[in-house]
Design a protein around this motif. Structure first.
Motif, mmCIF file in Angstrom:
data_model
loop_
_atom_site.group_PDB
_atom_site.id
_atom_site.type_symbol
_atom_site.label_atom_id
_atom_site.label_comp_id
_atom_site.label_asym_id
_atom_site.label_seq_id
_atom_site.Cartn_x
_atom_site.Cartn_y
_atom_site.Cartn_z
ATOM 1 N N ILE A 1 0.833 -1.204 0.000
ATOM 2 C CA ILE A 1 0.000 0.000 0.000
ATOM 3 C C ILE A 1 0.870 1.258 0.000
ATOM 4 C CG2 ILE A 1 -1.642 1.314 1.408
ATOM 5 C CD1 ILE A 1 -2.894 -1.404 2.119
ATOM 6 N N GLY A 2 0.513 2.187 -0.877
ATOM 7 C CA GLY A 2 1.224 3.462 -0.973
ATOM 8 C C GLY A 2 2.499 3.414 -1.792
ATOM 9 N N ASN A 3 2.894 2.224 -2.247
ATOM 10 C CA ASN A 3 4.118 2.089 -3.032
ATOM 11 C C ASN A 3 3.969 2.859 -4.340
ATOM 12 O OD1 ASN A 3 6.010 0.758 -5.038
ATOM 13 N ND2 ASN A 3 6.613 -0.293 -3.171
ATOM 14 N N THR A 4 5.000 3.601 -4.707
ATOM 15 C CA THR A 4 4.938 4.464 -5.893
ATOM 16 C C THR A 4 5.237 3.741 -7.200
ATOM 17 O OG1 THR A 4 7.247 5.103 -5.716
ATOM 18 C CG2 THR A 4 5.634 6.474 -4.526
ATOM 19 N N GLY A 5 5.745 2.522 -7.130
ATOM 20 C CA GLY A 5 6.045 1.766 -8.344
ATOM 21 C C GLY A 5 7.378 2.101 -8.972
ATOM 22 N N SER A 6 8.093 3.054 -8.422
ATOM 23 C CA SER A 6 9.385 3.475 -8.950
ATOM 24 C C SER A 6 10.479 2.500 -8.534
ATOM 25 C CB SER A 6 9.715 4.863 -8.406
ATOM 26 O OG SER A 6 11.050 5.206 -8.681
ATOM 27 N N ALA A 7 11.498 2.373 -9.357
ATOM 28 C CA ALA A 7 12.648 1.532 -9.021
ATOM 29 C C ALA A 7 13.440 2.118 -7.857
ATOM 30 C CB ALA A 7 13.546 1.360 -10.235
ATOM 31 N N ASN A 8 13.196 3.371 -7.518
ATOM 32 C CA ASN A 8 13.861 3.980 -6.359
ATOM 33 C C ASN A 8 13.242 3.535 -5.045
ATOM 34 O OD1 ASN A 8 15.749 5.434 -7.834
ATOM 35 N ND2 ASN A 8 14.298 7.076 -8.219
ATOM 36 N N MET A 9 12.128 2.833 -5.125
ATOM 37 C CA MET A 9 11.449 2.334 -3.932
ATOM 38 C C MET A 9 11.467 0.812 -3.985
ATOM 39 S SD MET A 9 7.688 3.318 -2.598
ATOM 40 C CE MET A 9 7.420 3.224 -0.851
ATOM 41 N N PRO A 10 11.873 0.152 -2.907
ATOM 42 C CA PRO A 10 11.860 -1.316 -2.916
ATOM 43 C C PRO A 10 10.492 -1.858 -3.326
ATOM 44 C CG PRO A 10 12.994 -0.514 -0.972
ATOM 45 C CD PRO A 10 12.376 0.684 -1.638
ATOM 46 N N ILE A 11 10.506 -2.923 -4.070
ATOM 47 C CA ILE A 11 9.300 -3.450 -4.706
ATOM 48 C C ILE A 11 8.190 -3.816 -3.716
ATOM 49 C CG2 ILE A 11 10.004 -5.874 -4.842
ATOM 50 C CD1 ILE A 11 8.983 -5.766 -7.799
ATOM 51 N N LEU A 12 8.544 -4.218 -2.497
ATOM 52 C CA LEU A 12 7.537 -4.609 -1.514
ATOM 53 C C LEU A 12 7.360 -3.596 -0.380
ATOM 54 C CD1 LEU A 12 8.308 -8.434 -1.265
ATOM 55 C CD2 LEU A 12 6.544 -7.286 -2.630
ATOM 56 N N ALA A 13 7.996 -2.437 -0.498
ATOM 57 C CA ALA A 13 7.925 -1.423 0.562
ATOM 58 C C ALA A 13 6.588 -0.693 0.540
ATOM 59 C CB ALA A 13 9.062 -0.420 0.402
ATOM 60 N N ARG A 14 6.086 -0.434 1.732
ATOM 61 C CA ARG A 14 4.865 0.354 1.891
ATOM 62 C C ARG A 14 5.237 1.811 2.128
ATOM 63 N NH1 ARG A 14 0.267 -2.918 4.572
ATOM 64 N NH2 ARG A 14 -0.353 -0.864 5.267
#
Length: 129
Positions: A91-104
């Motif tokens: 939830i809330g994940n931005t979908g960017s490669a700068n954000m871990p794939i499973l991070a909320r």
């Protein structure tokens, strides 16, 4: 399983995509990317819009030759739809490669009303209640 995107989600999702196109046409790349991320936050609960937003992110990354983002979006295209199908997304994940794939991440304030059914009480992957 969330096959059909509700009308209010569609409206918000496509509004973000319209803002994305406008920002691109005005050469405001950072704003354009932000609108793609916001569309991802909305669309990730439904397999087709979720996959569509990662495809758009991949096209954006290819046009701007952002290697990390290209690799990240290819990976997300391969697996993201499955999480949507099973109603288990970060939830809330931005979908960017700068954000871990499973991070909320916290849902942006202006999207809280739309995403009121997002199960924010769970840890890890969750979905719509």
């Amino acid at each position: 399983m969330n096959f059909k995107m509700p009308a209010n989600f569609k409206k918000a999702y496509f509004a973000e995509l319209d803002k994305y196109k406008t920002a691109l046409n005005e050469n405001r790349k950072e704003d354009a990317w932000l609108y793609l991320e916001r569309a991802h936050i909305i669309g990730q609960y439904h397999p087709v819009p979720h996959t569509g937003i990662h495809f758009r992110m991949l096209v954006y990354a290819l046009k701007n030759w952002e290697t990390k983002e290209i690799v990240g979006q290819v990976l997300r295209l391969l697996v993201g739809w499955f999480g949507s199908l099973m109603n288990r997304v970060p939830i809330g994940n931005t979908g960017s490669a700068n954000m871990p794939i499973l991070a909320r991440k916290a849902i942006p304030e202006d999207l809280l009303g739309l995403l009121a059914n997002a199960d924010t009480s769970r840890t890890g992957l969750a979905g719509l209640k």
